[in-house]
Design an enzyme around this catalytic site. Structure first.
Site, PDB file in Angstrom:
ATOM      1  N   GLY A   9      31.622  46.058  47.497  1.00 38.37           N
ATOM      2  CA  GLY A   9      32.921  45.737  48.079  1.00 38.37           C
ATOM      3  C   GLY A   9      33.994  46.585  47.433  1.00 38.37           C
ATOM      4  N   ALA A  12      40.416  45.302  47.302  1.00 39.08           N
ATOM      5  CA  ALA A  12      41.297  45.238  46.137  1.00 39.08           C
ATOM      6  C   ALA A  12      40.575  44.726  44.895  1.00 39.08           C
ATOM      7  CB  ALA A  12      42.502  44.352  46.451  1.00 39.08           C
ATOM      8  N   VAL A  13      39.793  43.652  45.028  1.00 39.12           N
ATOM      9  CA  VAL A  13      39.093  43.100  43.858  1.00 39.12           C
ATOM     10  C   VAL A  13      38.012  44.065  43.378  1.00 39.12           C
ATOM     11  CG1 VAL A  13      37.638  41.230  42.995  1.00 39.12           C
ATOM     12  CG2 VAL A  13      39.561  40.709  44.496  1.00 39.12           C
ATOM     13  N   ARG A  88      36.643  26.156  58.001  1.00 39.44           N
ATOM     14  CA  ARG A  88      35.951  26.359  56.729  1.00 39.44           C
ATOM     15  C   ARG A  88      34.485  26.707  56.955  1.00 39.44           C
ATOM     16  NH1 ARG A  88      34.645  21.324  52.934  1.00 39.44           N
ATOM     17  NH2 ARG A  88      33.177  21.104  54.662  1.00 39.44           N
ATOM     18  N   VAL A 118      31.513  37.026  42.982  1.00 37.73           N
ATOM     19  CA  VAL A 118      32.960  36.806  43.010  1.00 37.73           C
ATOM     20  C   VAL A 118      33.404  36.257  44.362  1.00 37.73           C
ATOM     21  CG1 VAL A 118      35.218  37.874  42.577  1.00 37.73           C
ATOM     22  CG2 VAL A 118      33.187  38.764  41.416  1.00 37.73           C
ATOM     23  N   THR A 119      32.627  36.497  45.398  1.00 40.27           N
ATOM     24  CA  THR A 119      32.972  36.093  46.757  1.00 40.27           C
ATOM     25  C   THR A 119      33.142  34.574  46.871  1.00 40.27           C
ATOM     26  OG1 THR A 119      31.669  37.955  47.590  1.00 40.27           O
ATOM     27  CG2 THR A 119      32.223  36.219  49.166  1.00 40.27           C
ATOM     28  N   HIS A 175      35.218  26.185  41.558  1.00 32.46           N
ATOM     29  CA  HIS A 175      36.384  27.056  41.653  1.00 32.46           C
ATOM     30  C   HIS A 175      37.197  26.644  42.872  1.00 32.46           C
ATOM     31  CE1 HIS A 175      38.908  30.492  41.219  1.00 32.46           C
ATOM     32  NE2 HIS A 175      38.486  31.087  42.327  1.00 32.46           N
TER      33      HIS A 175
END
Length: 308
Positions: A9, A12-13, A88, A118-119, A175
């Protein structure tokens, strides 16, 4: 040879994660994305920053996984943000399919890697990566706790006018809105935060930490990337250098904290090979109840994925 890290990916991250890892000079980085020229362009831009910033790690971009072969760590940042009209479950289905696909492709070339997810939704996506990779649970974990605790540390430091480097706080749970910051385990240079701040200030910091991601989205109109990427880089360094850092991460629990077969944020000992130990803190009945509530929110997502 220098260790190798694959970052899946180039948004930005992902791109910022590649930057922070390269700047630490601890690994060569391969940035992978399905968008043609995007990872190549960002990688070249990073390489051209090397002479100025003083790093010589190789950074390459690719649209397939051939260049990632033999990676020591795979960081998965690819996924779709929630779009207008998207439920969702819609988001869950899209990102579940993305994470499954990229995991399968990445591990085919790097069967001995540690995977850091991280996704979002983070904890649920760890389950997808675990299943898709076939890796032992110790080698699949999620980045969330380092970020959540970093936010809490920053807020405490801002309130007290001290360096955030001297602040520590444990943040447990999934999270999201149900995360469980633990002020009782928060210190500034070893001094309990409960002795430095009144209860109402502490509660405000706890709530701001829970809302931390949303606060950034309201300001930027998009998700955070500097702090998440810095948090990933810290975890990558702990693995590559076998630092045995005690860091909060989403780890697969097998009875710890009374939770079974579920990814939940807890303190872990992180080093070569991934999670070496899950640290069990002594919780009050109220803290335990909050953690179980958070874990149930994660379990609801995991169960929902089975029906998608």
């Amino acid at each position: 040879m220098r260790p190798k890290v694959t970052v899946v990916g180039a948004g930005a991250v992902g791109a910022t994660t590649a930057q922070y890892i390269a700047q630490r000079n601890i690994a060569d980085v391969v940035l992978v994305d399905i968008v043609e020229n995007l990872p190549q362009g960002k990688a070249l831009d990073l390489v051209e920053a090397g002479p100025v910033l003083g790093f010589d790690a190789a950074v390459t971009g690719a649209n397939d996984y051939t260049a990632t072969a033999g990676s020591d760590v795979i960081v998965i940042t690819s996924g779709s943000p929630r779009k207008p009209g998207m439920s969702r479950d819609d988001l869950l289905r899209v990102n579940m399919n993305i994470v499954r696909s990229v995991t399968e492709q990445a591990v085919a070339h790097s069967p001995n890697a540690v995977i850091i997810v991280v996704t979002n939704p983070l904890d649920a996506m760890c389950h997808v990566a675990l299943e898709a990779s076939g890796f032992p649970k110790e080698r699949v974990l999620g980045q969330a706790g380092v970020l959540d605790s970093a936010r809490a540390r920053a807020f405490i430091a801002m309130e007290l006018g001290v360096s955030p480097r001297d602040v520590y706080i444990a943040v447990l749970g999934g999270h999201g809105d149900t995360m469980v910051p633990l002020p009782r385990y928060a210190t500034v240079a070893g001094i309990p935060v409960t002795e430095l701040l009144p209860p109402e200030k502490i509660e405000a910091i706890v709530q701001r930490t829970r809302d931390g991601g949303g606060e950034i989205v309201k300001l930027l109109g998009t998700s955070a990337f500097y702090a998440p990427a810095a948090s990933v880089a810290e975890m990558v360094e702990a693995v590559l250098l076998d630092q045995n850092r005690i860091l909060p991460a989403s780890a697969y629990l097998t009875g710890q904290y009374g939770i079974n077969d579920l990814y939940v944020g807890v303190p872990v000992k992180l080093g070569a090979g991934g999670v070496k130990q899950i640290i069990e803190l002594k919780l009050t009945s109220e803290e335990q109840a909050a953690l179980e509530h958070s874990a149930n929110s994660v379990r609801t997502l995991v169960e929902a994925m089975k029906n998608l």
